[in-house]
Design an enzyme around this catalytic site. Structure first.
Site, short mmCIF file in Angstrom:
data_model
loop_
_atom_site.label_atom_id
_atom_site.label_comp_id
_atom_site.label_asym_id
_atom_site.label_seq_id
_atom_site.Cartn_x
_atom_site.Cartn_y
_atom_site.Cartn_z
CG PHE A 57 -0.30 -0.13 2.56
CD1 PHE A 57 0.26 0.96 3.20
CD2 PHE A 57 -0.25 -1.37 3.19
CE1 PHE A 57 0.86 0.85 4.44
CE2 PHE A 57 0.35 -1.50 4.45
CZ PHE A 57 0.91 -0.38 5.07
NE ARG A 85 -1.34 3.02 18.13
CZ ARG A 85 -1.21 3.07 16.80
NH1 ARG A 85 -0.76 4.17 16.22
NH2 ARG A 85 -1.51 2.02 16.06
CB THR A 91 -5.28 1.15 10.95
OG1 THR A 91 -4.32 1.16 11.99
CG2 THR A 91 -4.67 1.73 9.69
NE ARG A 102 -7.02 6.13 11.95
CZ ARG A 102 -5.88 5.62 12.41
NH1 ARG A 102 -5.91 4.69 13.34
NH2 ARG A 102 -4.72 6.05 11.95
CG HIS A 115 0.31 9.00 11.51
ND1 HIS A 115 0.62 7.67 11.34
CD2 HIS A 115 1.32 9.53 12.24
CE1 HIS A 115 1.79 7.42 11.93
NE2 HIS A 115 2.24 8.53 12.48
CD GLU A 126 5.53 8.86 13.72
OE1 GLU A 126 4.55 9.41 14.26
OE2 GLU A 126 5.45 7.75 13.18
P1 CMP Z 1 -1.20 5.47 9.46
O1 CMP Z 1 -1.44 5.38 10.92
O2 CMP Z 1 -0.98 6.83 8.89
O3 CMP Z 1 0.07 4.56 9.08
C1 CMP Z 1 0.27 4.02 7.81
C2 CMP Z 1 -0.94 4.13 6.94
O4 CMP Z 1 -1.01 3.25 5.84
C3 CMP Z 1 -2.19 3.80 7.75
O5 CMP Z 1 -2.45 4.81 8.69
C4 CMP Z 1 -3.23 3.64 6.65
O6 CMP Z 1 -3.83 4.87 6.29
C5 CMP Z 1 -2.39 3.16 5.46
N1 CMP Z 1 -2.70 1.77 5.09
C6 CMP Z 1 -3.25 1.36 3.93
N2 CMP Z 1 -3.40 0.04 3.90
C7 CMP Z 1 -2.94 -0.43 5.08
C8 CMP Z 1 -2.84 -1.74 5.66
N3 CMP Z 1 -3.24 -2.84 5.02
N4 CMP Z 1 -2.33 -1.85 6.91
C9 CMP Z 1 -1.91 -0.74 7.59
N5 CMP Z 1 -1.98 0.51 7.08
C10 CMP Z 1 -2.50 0.68 5.84
#
Ligand code: CMP
Length: 137
Positions: A57, A85, A91, A102, A115, A126
């Site tokens: 991704f 979190r 996520t 979310r 994020h 970060e």
């Molecule tokens: P974030 O917490 O910004 O960290 C990485 C990002 O990748 C996550 O949020 C998602 O928006 C994106 N992402 C897309 N596909 C996946 C996946 N399969 N697993 C984890 N993150 C994903």
């Protein structure tokens, strides 16, 4: 006291819910110690998410993160990493608990509104990626 990094992603900025998301942080004991709105370059996004470079991704993630401005902030408080979190939820917004950021504001796993750093060590890295010491108070 901990500090963690939050990014309000392009989908949430475009939707006009910056204030609603910041209110979740402040209403739950997280102080905004630093904040700015920025347009990430492709190089910025690739460097920030370098840990995911081998994931399928990755290109979609970078495309999405440069698709519009983001709001980056340093959140400070007790257990800030975990608290942020919890406030964000899973996520994948389809799996996020009711009442989380979310669940309320995200569209899908790519456009997932926010994020947040996943550990204290990553939070330090970060935060340093986006802010100098004098920008944090
Ligand atoms: P974030 O917490 O910004 O960290 C990485 C990002 O990748 C996550 O949020 C998602 O928006 C994106 N992402 C897309 N596909 C996946 C996946 N399969 N697993 C984890 N993150 C994903």
């Amino acid at each position: 006291m901990e500090q963690t990094l939050s990014i309000i992603k392009p989908d949430a900025v475009a939707k006009g819910v910056i204030g609603k998301i910041l209110d979740r942080f402040e209403s739950n004991g997280l102080k905004i110690a630093a904040m700015k709105k920025v347009q990430l370059s492709r190089q910025d996004a690739e460097a920030f998410y370098a840990v995911h470079a081998a994931r399928p991704f990755f290109n979609d993630l970078v495309d999405f993160m440069v698709s519009g401005p983001v709001v980056v902030s340093v959140l400070e408080g007790e257990n800030a990493v975990l608290k942020n979190r919890d406030l964000m939820g899973a996520t994948n917004p389809k799996e996020a608990a009711a009442g989380t950021i979310r669940a309320d504001f995200a569209e899908n796993i790519d456009a997932n509104a926010v994020h947040g750093s996943d550990s204290l060590e990553n939070a330090k890295n970060e935060i340093a990626f986006f802010f100098s010491g004098r920008e944090i108070s």
